[in-house]
Design a protein around this motif. Structure first.
Motif, mmCIF file in Angstrom:
data_model
loop_
_atom_site.group_PDB
_atom_site.id
_atom_site.type_symbol
_atom_site.label_atom_id
_atom_site.label_comp_id
_atom_site.label_asym_id
_atom_site.label_seq_id
_atom_site.Cartn_x
_atom_site.Cartn_y
_atom_site.Cartn_z
ATOM 1 N N SER A 48 27.166 -1.485 15.343
ATOM 2 C CA SER A 48 25.845 -1.645 15.948
ATOM 3 C C SER A 48 25.857 -2.890 16.825
ATOM 4 C CB SER A 48 24.786 -1.795 14.855
ATOM 5 O OG SER A 48 24.932 -3.040 14.194
ATOM 6 N N ASN A 110 23.786 3.982 15.851
ATOM 7 C CA ASN A 110 23.795 2.546 15.603
ATOM 8 C C ASN A 110 23.116 1.790 16.732
ATOM 9 O OD1 ASN A 110 24.998 2.089 13.125
ATOM 10 N ND2 ASN A 110 27.066 2.147 13.944
ATOM 11 N N SER A 111 22.785 2.479 17.797
ATOM 12 C CA SER A 111 22.150 1.835 18.940
ATOM 13 C C SER A 111 20.733 1.430 18.593
ATOM 14 C CB SER A 111 22.117 2.793 20.129
ATOM 15 O OG SER A 111 23.418 3.151 20.521
#
Length: 114
Positions: A48, A110-111
């Motif tokens: 991330s 994960n963005s």
């Protein structure tokens, strides 16, 4: 037996965006960290943005503030997702097939949500 749900990752599964992120991120990070290398860049795959930041602070002594670091990613996301990245061939078809079969689908990433 049908699955209870199918979850799809965004980058690299639904949208071919990873190659755009790698080149953009490598240029940015080599400007912040003089010893930045391709080997270091490969370590970031799947992390991330928050985890990338933590790694850079702990292992490379990054002095950039979190909000400034996140702003870089936010600004780069717009052209990557609206102009450069394309759908991974077949992704929409698989999602439609799952939905038509009554299987709930979800997109995970994960963005940052923005």
């Amino acid at each position: 037996m049908a699955p209870a749900a199918v979850l799809f990752d965004l980058d690299g599964v639904i949208v071919a965006s990873e190659q755009h992120w790698v080149s953009t991120e490598a240029d940015f990070l080599s400007g912040l960290i003089p010893e930045w290398s391709e080997v270091n860049q490969r370590r970031l795959l799947g992390l991330s943005v928050r985890d990338v930041f933590r790694l850079l602070v702990s292992e490379f002594g990054l002095q950039t503030r979190w909000d400034e670091f996140l702003e870089f990613y936010d600004k780069r996301a717009i052209p990557i997702y609206s102009e450069l990245a394309a759908e991974v061939p077949g992704a929409t078809g698989v999602m439609r097939a799952a939905s038509a079969a009554g299987i709930p689908i979800g997109i995970v990433s994960n963005s940052p949500q923005r």
